[in-house]
Structure formats: structure tokens, C-alpha cells
Motif scaffolding. Structure first.
Motif, PDB file in Angstrom:
ATOM      1  N   VAL A 267      75.024  30.963 159.201  1.00 29.60           N
ATOM      2  CA  VAL A 267      74.543  31.517 157.933  1.00 29.60           C
ATOM      3  C   VAL A 267      75.149  32.895 157.692  1.00 29.60           C
ATOM      4  O   VAL A 267      75.581  33.218 156.578  1.00 29.60           O
ATOM      5  N   GLU A 268      75.206  33.720 158.733  1.00 25.94           N
ATOM      6  CA  GLU A 268      75.813  35.057 158.590  1.00 25.94           C
ATOM      7  C   GLU A 268      77.297  34.944 158.255  1.00 25.94           C
ATOM      8  O   GLU A 268      77.818  35.707 157.440  1.00 25.94           O
ATOM      9  N   SER A 269      77.970  33.984 158.857  1.00 29.88           N
ATOM     10  CA  SER A 269      79.393  33.781 158.573  1.00 29.88           C
ATOM     11  C   SER A 269      79.590  33.349 157.115  1.00 29.88           C
ATOM     12  O   SER A 269      80.495  33.843 156.434  1.00 29.88           O
ATOM     13  N   ILE A 270      78.741  32.454 156.652  1.00 32.66           N
ATOM     14  CA  ILE A 270      78.825  32.024 155.247  1.00 32.66           C
ATOM     15  C   ILE A 270      78.603  33.219 154.323  1.00 32.66           C
ATOM     16  O   ILE A 270      79.323  33.406 153.335  1.00 32.66           O
ATOM     17  N   ASN A 271      77.610  34.047 154.626  1.00 32.85           N
ATOM     18  CA  ASN A 271      77.331  35.237 153.800  1.00 32.85           C
ATOM     19  C   ASN A 271      78.525  36.189 153.774  1.00 32.85           C
ATOM     20  O   ASN A 271      78.861  36.754 152.727  1.00 32.85           O
ATOM     21  N   ARG A 272      79.157  36.378 154.934  1.00 31.77           N
ATOM     22  CA  ARG A 272      80.329  37.266 154.984  1.00 31.77           C
ATOM     23  C   ARG A 272      81.456  36.719 154.108  1.00 31.77           C
ATOM     24  O   ARG A 272      82.108  37.460 153.375  1.00 31.77           O
ATOM     25  N   GLU A 273      81.687  35.420 154.160  1.00 31.74           N
ATOM     26  CA  GLU A 273      82.740  34.809 153.349  1.00 31.74           C
ATOM     27  C   GLU A 273      82.434  34.929 151.858  1.00 31.74           C
ATOM     28  O   GLU A 273      83.323  35.196 151.047  1.00 31.74           O
ATOM     29  N   ILE A 274      81.165  34.725 151.507  1.00 28.93           N
ATOM     30  CA  ILE A 274      80.772  34.889 150.103  1.00 28.93           C
ATOM     31  C   ILE A 274      80.998  36.325 149.666  1.00 28.93           C
ATOM     32  O   ILE A 274      81.522  36.587 148.573  1.00 28.93           O
ATOM     33  N   ASP A 275      80.616  37.277 150.523  1.00 25.49           N
ATOM     34  CA  ASP A 275      80.822  38.692 150.189  1.00 25.49           C
ATOM     35  C   ASP A 275      82.304  39.024 150.037  1.00 25.49           C
ATOM     36  O   ASP A 275      82.692  39.770 149.141  1.00 25.49           O
ATOM     37  N   LYS A 276      83.139  38.458 150.915  1.00 26.41           N
ATOM     38  CA  LYS A 276      84.581  38.695 150.809  1.00 26.41           C
ATOM     39  C   LYS A 276      85.113  38.160 149.482  1.00 26.41           C
ATOM     40  O   LYS A 276      85.885  38.817 148.793  1.00 26.41           O
ATOM     41  N   ARG A 277      84.697  36.946 149.143  1.00 22.46           N
ATOM     42  CA  ARG A 277      85.177  36.340 147.909  1.00 22.46           C
ATOM     43  C   ARG A 277      84.700  37.132 146.696  1.00 22.46           C
ATOM     44  O   ARG A 277      85.439  37.365 145.757  1.00 22.46           O
ATOM     45  N   TYR A 278      83.449  37.584 146.748  1.00 27.01           N
ATOM     46  CA  TYR A 278      82.916  38.384 145.632  1.00 27.01           C
ATOM     47  C   TYR A 278      83.681  39.702 145.528  1.00 27.01           C
ATOM     48  O   TYR A 278      84.054  40.116 144.436  1.00 27.01           O
ATOM     49  N   ALA A 279      83.942  40.345 146.670  1.00 29.04           N
ATOM     50  CA  ALA A 279      84.674  41.618 146.648  1.00 29.04           C
ATOM     51  C   ALA A 279      86.080  41.419 146.092  1.00 29.04           C
ATOM     52  O   ALA A 279      86.596  42.272 145.373  1.00 29.04           O
ATOM     53  N   LEU A 280      86.683  40.294 146.400  1.00 27.87           N
ATOM     54  CA  LEU A 280      88.023  40.010 145.903  1.00 27.87           C
ATOM     55  C   LEU A 280      88.036  39.909 144.384  1.00 27.87           C
ATOM     56  O   LEU A 280      88.911  40.427 143.715  1.00 27.87           O
TER      57      LEU A 280
ATOM     58  N   THR B 236      86.820  43.272 141.421  1.00 30.26           N
ATOM     59  CA  THR B 236      87.717  44.209 140.737  1.00 30.26           C
ATOM     60  C   THR B 236      88.208  43.647 139.407  1.00 30.26           C
ATOM     61  O   THR B 236      88.632  44.394 138.539  1.00 30.26           O
ATOM     62  N   GLN B 237      88.130  42.326 139.246  1.00 29.95           N
ATOM     63  CA  GLN B 237      88.604  41.699 138.018  1.00 29.95           C
ATOM     64  C   GLN B 237      87.498  41.503 136.995  1.00 29.95           C
ATOM     65  O   GLN B 237      87.768  41.140 135.858  1.00 29.95           O
ATOM     66  N   LEU B 238      86.253  41.732 137.400  1.00 34.70           N
ATOM     67  CA  LEU B 238      85.137  41.511 136.486  1.00 34.70           C
ATOM     68  C   LEU B 238      84.941  42.714 135.587  1.00 34.70           C
ATOM     69  O   LEU B 238      85.045  43.848 136.023  1.00 34.70           O
ATOM     70  N   ALA B 239      84.637  42.462 134.324  1.00 35.98           N
ATOM     71  CA  ALA B 239      84.362  43.550 133.385  1.00 35.98           C
ATOM     72  C   ALA B 239      82.880  43.905 133.467  1.00 35.98           C
ATOM     73  O   ALA B 239      82.024  43.034 133.568  1.00 35.98           O
ATOM     74  N   THR B 240      82.608  45.187 133.449  1.00 31.99           N
ATOM     75  CA  THR B 240      81.228  45.652 133.473  1.00 31.99           C
ATOM     76  C   THR B 240      80.885  46.242 132.112  1.00 31.99           C
ATOM     77  O   THR B 240      81.749  46.448 131.263  1.00 31.99           O
TER      78      THR B 240
END
Length: 102
Positions: free
Chosen positions: A23-36, A39-43
Motif C-alpha cells: 500500500v505504501e509503495s502504491i501511494n508513493r507511485e501515485i504521488d510520483k505520478r501526481y508530482a510529474l 507542474t502541467q496543471l493550471a491553478t
């Protein structure tokens, strides 16, 4: 979501320590993908900044347009003065030449 995944692993017979690590590994991968992609998301701040920039550019374009219009009108007035002056000079010159020849 984490708890559901953890419970699914445990029900499937995965030891608790391994289920927690997965579960922690899945969370880390999700966080990596979100961080990637973050930067492209508009706020909202980005949108407000763009709106300010557009408003500033519109004001600059209006100012530049007004300045160009004033310059164009001055140039047209100068051209009219020179054209009318040249016409009077040509008529005067023609009258003088005609007077000399006759």
C-alpha cells in the motif's frame, strides 16, 4: 482507498507487513505520478495571472492604437497642407509662365 487496498491484500492471504508495504509503495507511485503532472496543471492563481496579463495587454494595445491614430491624423494633415500648398504654387507658377509668354 488505502484501507480498502490493505484489507483486500490481507483477505487474499498477503501477510500484514507485506500488505502495508505494498500500500505504501502504491501511494508513493501515485504521488510520483501526481508530482510529474502537477507542474502541467493550471491553478486558480495561474488563471488570475493570465487574466491580469490579458487586461494589461488590452490596455497597452488601446494606448498604442490611440497613439498611432494621433500620428496618422497628424501625418494626413501635413500631407493635405503640402498638397494644397503645392497646388497653389503650381497654379501661381503656371500663371507667371503664361504671363511671360504672352
Amino acid at each position: 482507498m488505502e484501507l480498502e487496498i490493505y484489507n483486500a491484500f490481507v483477505k487474499a492471504g498477503v501477510p500484514e507487513a507485506d500488505a502495508k508495504a505494498a500500500v505504501e509503495s502504491i501511494n508513493r507511485e501515485i504521488d510520483k505520478r501526481y508530482a510529474l503532472h502537477a507542474t502541467q496543471l493550471a491553478t486558480r492563481g495561474d488563471v488570475e495571472g493570465v487574466r491580469r496579463d490579458v487586461a494589461q495587454l488590452k490596455a497597452e494595445v488601446k494606448t498604442d492604437t490611440a497613439e498611432m491614430e494621433a500620428r496618422l491624423l497628424r501625418t494626413l494633415a501635413d500631407m493635405q497642407r503640402w498638397t494644397i500648398g503645392s497646388m497653389f504654387a503650381a497654379v501661381g507658377l503656371f500663371a507667371a509662365v503664361t504671363k511671360i509668354w504672352h
